[in-house]
Design an enzyme around this catalytic site. Structure first.
Site, PDB file in Angstrom:
ATOM      1  N   GLU A   1      -5.708  13.854   6.222  1.00  0.00           N
ATOM      2  CA  GLU A   1      -5.916  14.635   5.017  1.00  0.00           C
ATOM      3  C   GLU A   1      -7.044  15.503   5.282  1.00  0.00           C
ATOM      4  O   GLU A   1      -6.900  16.983   5.015  1.00  0.00           O
ATOM      5  CB  GLU A   1      -6.187  13.807   3.749  1.00  0.00           C
TER       6      GLU A   1
ATOM      7  N   ASP B   1     -14.474  15.449   8.273  1.00  0.00           N
ATOM      8  CA  ASP B   1     -13.698  14.475   7.870  1.00  0.00           C
ATOM      9  C   ASP B   1     -12.691  14.262   8.832  1.00  0.00           C
ATOM     10  O   ASP B   1     -11.641  15.358   9.127  1.00  0.00           O
ATOM     11  CB  ASP B   1     -12.930  14.841   6.378  1.00  0.00           C
TER      12      ASP B   1
ATOM     13  N   ALA C   1     -14.914   3.942   0.527  1.00  0.00           N
ATOM     14  CA  ALA C   1     -13.768   3.354  -0.471  1.00  0.00           C
ATOM     15  C   ALA C   1     -14.223   3.076  -1.693  1.00  0.00           C
ATOM     16  O   ALA C   1     -13.439   3.019  -2.749  1.00  0.00           O
ATOM     17  CB  ALA C   1     -13.043   1.894   0.247  1.00  0.00           C
TER      18      ALA C   1
ATOM     19  N   ARG D   1     -14.897   6.693  -3.100  1.00  0.00           N
ATOM     20  CA  ARG D   1     -13.838   7.714  -2.949  1.00  0.00           C
ATOM     21  C   ARG D   1     -14.426   9.272  -2.825  1.00  0.00           C
ATOM     22  O   ARG D   1     -13.720  10.061  -3.423  1.00  0.00           O
ATOM     23  CB  ARG D   1     -12.920   7.531  -4.020  1.00  0.00           C
TER      24      ARG D   1
ATOM     25  N   ASP E   1       0.788  -1.150  -0.084  1.00  0.00           N
ATOM     26  CA  ASP E   1      -0.188   0.029   0.107  1.00  0.00           C
ATOM     27  C   ASP E   1       0.973   1.406   0.191  1.00  0.00           C
ATOM     28  O   ASP E   1       1.844   1.280   0.548  1.00  0.00           O
ATOM     29  CB  ASP E   1      -0.702   0.047   1.190  1.00  0.00           C
TER      30      ASP E   1
END
Lengths: 682, 569
Positions: A353, A349, A383, A386, A312
């Protein structure tokens, strides 16, 4: 990386003591039968002992010699047992520590499972050993979790140091990828309800104990194949020695059974035969000290064969968090409006990020920052899409991967595309923001590549291993990062099924794949991969699917796992080569000694100029026994592995263990012979 | 050693290599069922064969079916050849009026020819009728070699295929190997031999008047044709008891060199054929180079041992400059005799142009050790390649581990099953050779056949069992083999050496064919470079030295030291 699982030194005094006792216990022929070479050695040792007793009674003058031979043959068996016992001993010490966490756990089993929080839970106290699959238990602050399971309700901080050695608490909560809990760990705060997913006796800790103890150790496929080779050689040398007796009679020499057996034991591969299981156990042990638990030795072997590593990007190639660096609005949108929208879309969120976007936006906007009212509908990240965002009255804000967001908008301005391209080429990640189906601009997220990763990938390439980076980024971004990090290939915009498909395709081409993962959606790929390393922090499903669990949850460890697997195989091969090459010198010692009376001319091949026939035979037997002891450290530590190509490795190991194996016994036997004749043993 | 002698050896070997490379490509095409230069001429014949015998050439067999077909073919061959010998007195084409061959000798001879050994416990010209020679022995010279070739290709297919349930069709392989490879080559070599003066006639014998005026019947017959397949098929069974030492079988130095060439060329070509079949020429080349190194080293040792002459004879005034000429033909000399001996045992041919029994101890050690290694330099037709590949599998298994991967050869993982089968195969040799030798030296009847005592006698018995187990067929002489004990045990040794060895090998073929092919990378153990060649040579020498060092020490090695100390046996 932490290595807090008790890791005793190579020759810890306690282990040595216990191993010395175990070496005698292992003389039980029923146990030794698993190891044909040493089993044969034991049988012939017994035979020579009988002859020694006969010689003693008959007083025929050879008892002094046959007694010494018998003693050294027994030493050969004991040294082999000792090697195995030392290897096991290190695991046993760790198992004892683990076992302490398992005793006397009380569980609070819920009686009425339909009961919802808000009401008082009704539970009964039972022993952890009485729990069955599907039982739901309540675990509160200060309680030990009674068994492996999945959090179905609640959130708690848990101390998992019993397993990982890491004392910092971890959060476990219902739903998502962090729901798995392990028996034997402690809840520090709050409470959780746990559905038991492993029956007592087959929990993670139980399996770990069995593994480190070597109790359930089964021979691995390659070990079986090697055992067959060693058994075959043993049979060949049996034939050689049995037929030598009549050939000797023909040649005018009657050989005693004692010297024939001495020859046999010198020829059969006792060195590798005695160290083989120790090598296997030590290989598992090395892995455990790296805080990786393999569910089978087969997986460790497969790790040595891996051709392709699926890594990953996040956490392996780059540091986990990308940081927002720049806001680039499209033409016609003011920077202020764009930053406002980006901020609103990111407030809910909680990813690093997201937080970095909020932080950057606040620094741009100064004090006047908008907040989300209660009417805001949060759209969480998935996921699959996205995309994440927020629905406000009259305002639909979306933020996410560029291709996912642009798929939902009517038009894509040229300057937006240019900005995306620029960011991607720089190795950054563009994050698109849209409002009511209209593109507002792009956020530049910067990936920070780990400083040492490039040289590690170069080392892997030298080993012949291809590295593949898996990322959700678009192909341009992925290519830029792949280029910078030096990986061989990448899967961009990867969905879970892409990983699976990639693994299948590589396997079709005859390659072995290793990967690591933690989420439930990684489970199929983990199961499909030849080496699947699940993170300890991962879900139960992931941990079940993989064949290794990394207790530190460090994905870069795949690289070490591969090296450990290779080291295990190399150690086996090198010691086998050494063992076989040793035989040449033993012939030069023993054959002239056996026949020099009938054929004095054969003194010409006594190249070591050994003192007497008896001391020659005795020296060879002593060398054969001592070499096992001398090689135990190598067997346990493993032959050093260097990340160079196969040809260079082979050349080096052939030189050391092949040529070295030819020469070493000439020197060793000569020295022992000097000692033996100096102190008049023969 | 002289430069002329070395040049002779070099010329023959260079000619072998030059011919083997294209021949290897041709054989690979033939066994892959592709069209070749000879197809227009032979494919109608081939098709007629299949039609007549009811074989569907497109239908492939699993390794087990393939093995059963091979065994059935060999059993039928054995029974018919046995019957032919026993009944030859009642059958036509028996001008000399020979009686039936005794049971034990017929048993031994039948096995000998079915297994491509051609061990001869009889003198052909005084025992076998023309019918037996032509319909029995010569036919088997072709088909036993073709069977070997077929089995080798079954194993080659194990490497070249992936996830395949089949390894080929035995009947097709047998037919194509005979028709396209052995038959045309034999015709060409036979014609050259005729041109060099080897008789080829159906006449039985000619009357000659000797210098003393006595009448003598000199046997002649269809020799050139038998000579050609004798070498090309690595059979070795001569028309005469004296084999290629006889001036009719090999009249001059050139025919001698041609025969050495002929017995080496097909086995070496198979190494190249292997490279082509697995689509990597380097793999075949590495095997061919390894085979040639073992062969050349053997030839040089033998030549060196023979060229120095016998010190005992030198001591009594014999000129040592021609070397040890005892048992050698003057028209061949020491160099090509040493090369012939090395080549005929490096292959499983077994033809001889000099008496190996009369070699110096170390000179005789070379052919003996060649056979103990199972004749893999370059080996019998087919048998050499599959024997070599079994060794390569074992070498790769140990060395492959040393690069940190589970071992694989040509992308095929070597696992417990293959290891078990490979060990089963290699066990046969020491079991048979050392076992029978040990029993023979303990029995009156075993020792009664010896001409020499001491180490040389041991070498004679060891040589006989090595030669038969290896399906070589060359004799050390000095041992009277035509006894009940040796006819039987040597026969059993031939059977074990051929079938007990090859059945596990064919099982390996099936097992590999069914496996996936793993992809190569820089982490893969390279099996084509000098390192691999060195490794193979090391493994081969150490593996066999360890098995036979005690026996050899009591035979040729001690004899060598004794001889130079002035002692003979």
């Amino acid at each position: 990386m932490s290595h807090k699982v008790a890791a005793p030194g190579l020759f810890d005094a306690g282990i040595i003591k216990r191993a010395a006792v175990d070496a005698f216990k292992k003389l039980d022929p029923r146990r030794l039968a698993r190891n044909p070479v040493i089993f044969v050695t034991e049988i012939v040792s017994a035979v020579v002992t009988v002859f020694f007793v006969r010689d003693l009674v008959a007083q025929n003058g050879v008892a002094y010699f046959s007694g010494q031979i018998a003693a050294w043959l027994w030493f050969t068996v004991l040294f082999a047992n000792f090697a195995e016992a030392v290897a096991e001993g290190r695991g046993k010490a760790q198992a004892d520590a683990l076992r302490k966490t398992r005793t006397d756990t009380h569980a609070k089993r819920l009686i009425d499972r339909q009961n919802r929080s808000g009401m008082t839970d009704v539970y009964e106290g039972v022993s952890a050993l009485d729990l069955r699959l599907g039982d739901v238990v309540l675990v509160e602050a200060g309680d030990l979790i009674p068994g492996d399971g999945e959090v179905i309700e609640g959130v708690a901080s848990i101390n998992e140091s019993a397993i990982t050695g890491e004392s910092a608490p971890v959060i476990r909560e219902a739903g998502g990828d962090r729901s798995a809990v392990t028996g034997g760990t402690t809840v520090l705060s709050d409470w959780v309800k746990v559905k038991i997913t492993a029956a007592p006796g087959s929990t993670f800790i139980d399996r770990m104990i069995a593994l480190v103890e070597g109790a359930q150790r089964q021979k691995t496929p390659n070990e079986i194949a090697l055992s067959i080779l060693l058994s075959g050689l043993t049979i060949i040398f049996l034939i050689v020695c049995v037929t030598l007796w009549p050939l000797a009679i023909y040649s005018g020499t009657t050989l005693s059974i004692t010297v024939l057996i001495a020859l046999l034991v010198c020829l059969i591969p006792t060195t590798i035969g005695g160290l083989l299981s120790a090598i296997g156990i030590a290989g598992m042990d090395r892995l455990i000290r790296f805080n990786v638990i393999a569910t089978s030795g087969r997986a460790v072997e497969a790790a040595g064969d891996v051709d392709t590593l699926l890594l990953d990007k996040t956490g392996t190639v780059t540091f986990g968090n990308r940081m927002a660096d720049e806001f680039i609005p499209v033409q016609g949108v003011s920077e202020r409006a764009f930053v406002d929208a980006a901020l609103l879309a990111s407030l809910a969120d909680e990813t690093p990020e997201g937080r970095s976007i909020v932080a950057l936006a606040k620094s741009v906007l100064g004090s006047s920052t908008p907040t989300l009212g209660p009417e805001a509908q949060i759209v969480p990240f998935s996921a699959h899409t996205r995309i994440s965002g927020v629905d406000l009255p009259g305002q639909t804000l979306r933020k996410g991967a560029v291709d996912a967001v642009t798929a939902q908008v009517k038009s894509v301005p040229v300057d937006f595309e240019r900005a995306v391209e620029r960011i991607s080429r720089a190795g950054g990640t563009p994050l698109a923001v849209s409002e009511n189906g209209r593109l507002l601009g792009v956020i530049h997220l910067k990936d920070i590549i780990k400083p040492d990763i490039k040289s590690r990938f170069a080392a892997l390439r030298a080993m012949g291993i291809k590295t593949v980076m898996v990322t959700g980024d678009n192909p341009i971004t992925a290519a830029a990062i792949a280029g910078e990090a030096g990986v061989d290939d990448f899967i961009a915009q990867a969905k879970p099924e892409d990983k699976l498909a990639y693994i299948r395709r590589e396997q079709q081409g005859g390659r072995l794949i290793a990967m690591c993962g933690d989420g439930t959606n990684d489970a199929p790929a983990l199961a499909q991969a030849d080496v699947g390393v699940a993170m300890q922090t991962g879900t139960q499903a992931a941990r079940e699917a993989g064949n290794m669990v990394d207790l530190d949850s460090d994905p870069t460890k795949l690289i070490e796992i591969v090296a450990i697997g290779k080291q295990l195989l190399m150690t086996r091969g090198s010691l086998t080569t050494f063992s076989i090459a040793n035989d040449v010198a033993k012939y030069f010692a023993i054959i002239p000694a056996l026949f020099v009376v009938a054929y004095p001319e054969l003194e010409a091949i006594n190249v070591m100029k050994l003192a007497s026939p008896q001391s020659a035979i005795l020296s060879a037997v002593i060398f054969n026994a001592l070499i096992i002891i001398a090689l135990i450290p190598l067997a346990l530590k493993g032959v050093p592995y260097r990340p160079v190509g196969a040809a260079a490795l082979l050349r080096r190991n052939l030189l050391i263990y092949g040529l070295g194996g030819l020469i070493a016994p000439f020197v060793g036997i000569k020295i022992i012979d000097l000692a033996v004749s100096a102190i008049h043993l023969a | 050693m002289t430069s002329i002698g070395l040049a002779q050896i070099a010329i023959v070997l260079i000619a072998v290599v030059v011919a083997a490379i294209p021949l290897g490509g041709y054989i690979a095409r033939v066994l892959a069922g592709e069209r070749t230069l000879l197809s227009p001429a032979f494919s109608p014949v081939e098709r007629a064969f299949y039609k007549f015998s009811g074989v569907d050439p497109a239908r492939e067999q699993s390794w087990l079916t393939y093995t059963m077909a091979m065994l059935a073919f060999s059993v039928i061959g054995f029974i018919s050849l046995y019957a032919l010998q026993r009944l030859q007195a009642y059958l036509p084409l028996n001008p000399q009026g020979f009686g039936g061959v005794p049971a034990d000798l017929a048993f031994n001879t039948s096995i000998s020819f079915v297994t491509n050994t051609n061990w001869q416990n009889y003198g052909g010209e005084t025992t076998m009728s023309h019918l037996t020679q032509m319909l029995g022995l010569t036919v088997h010279n072709f088909v036993s070699a073709a069977t070997g070739l077929a089995m080798a290709f079954a194993l080659v297919r194990g490497f070249s295929r992936a996830e395949s349930p089949t390894v080929g069709n035995f009947w097709v392989d047998l037919t194509r190997a005979t028709l396209y490879v052995l038959l045309p080559m034999s015709v060409v070599v036979a014609l050259v031999l005729i041109a060099l003066g080897v008789p080829q006639t159906l006449q039985g014998s000619i009357e000659a008047t000797t210098l003393e005026g006595a009448k003598q019947a000199i046997a002649i017959g269809p020799m050139a044709s038998q000579e050609a397949i004798k070498e090309l098929g690595t059979n070795g069974g001569g028309f005469f008891n004296a084999n290629s030492a006889h001036p009719f079988e090999s009249p001059n130095a050139f025919s001698n060199m041609l025969e050495i060439w002929a017995l080496l060329v097909v086995p070496l070509a198979l190494a190249f054929a292997f490279g082509r079949a697995v689509l990597d020429h380097r793999q075949g080349r590495a095997i061919a180079i390894t085979m040639m190194i073992v062969l050349v080293a053997g030839a040089l040792v033998a030549y060196w041992a023979e060229a120095n002459g016998n010190p005992l004879l030198t001591a009594i005034g014999v000129d040592p400059s021609p070397g040890n000429m005892e048992g050698k033909e003057v028209r061949f000399g020491v160099a090509t005799s040493a090369l012939f001996a090395t080549a005929t045992t490096g292959t499983s041919c077994g033809a001889v142009n000099s008496m190996h029994d009369s070699f110096m101890p170390l000179g005789g050690l070379v052919p003996l050790f060649n056979m103990l290694m199972g004749s893999i330099a370059p080996g019998g037709v087919g048998a050499g390649l599959y024997g070599f590949l079994v060794l390569a599998i074992i070498a790769v298994f140990v060395a492959g581990l040393m690069v940190g991967r589970t071992p694989e050869y040509l992308g095929k993982k070597i696992e417990a099953r293959e290891m078990k089968l490979a060990m089963l195969a290699v066990l046969i040799y020491p079991l048979t050779v050392l076992g029978f030798t040990a029993i023979s030296v303990m029995l009156e009847t075993g020792l009664a056949s010896l001409n020499n005592a001491g180490p040389h006698g041991l070498s004679e018995i060891l040589y006989a069992f090595a030669s038969t187990t290896d399906n070589n067929g060359s004799a050390f002489a000095g041992l009277t083999g035509n006894t009940l004990w040796y006819n039987t045990t040597l026969g059993v040794a031939m059977l074990l050496g051929r079938f007990a060895y090859v059945i596990p090998v064919l099982a390996i073929a099936g097992s590999f064919a069914a496996k996936k092919k793993t992809a190569a990378s820089v982490g893969t153990f390279p099996t084509h470079g000098p390192l691999f060649i060195g490794l193979l040579i090391g493994v081969i020498i150490i593996l066999y030295l360890l098995q036979y060092f005690p026996a050899l020490a009591l035979g040729p090695i001690v004899e060598h030291f004794a001889l130079f100390a002035g002692k003979t046996f």
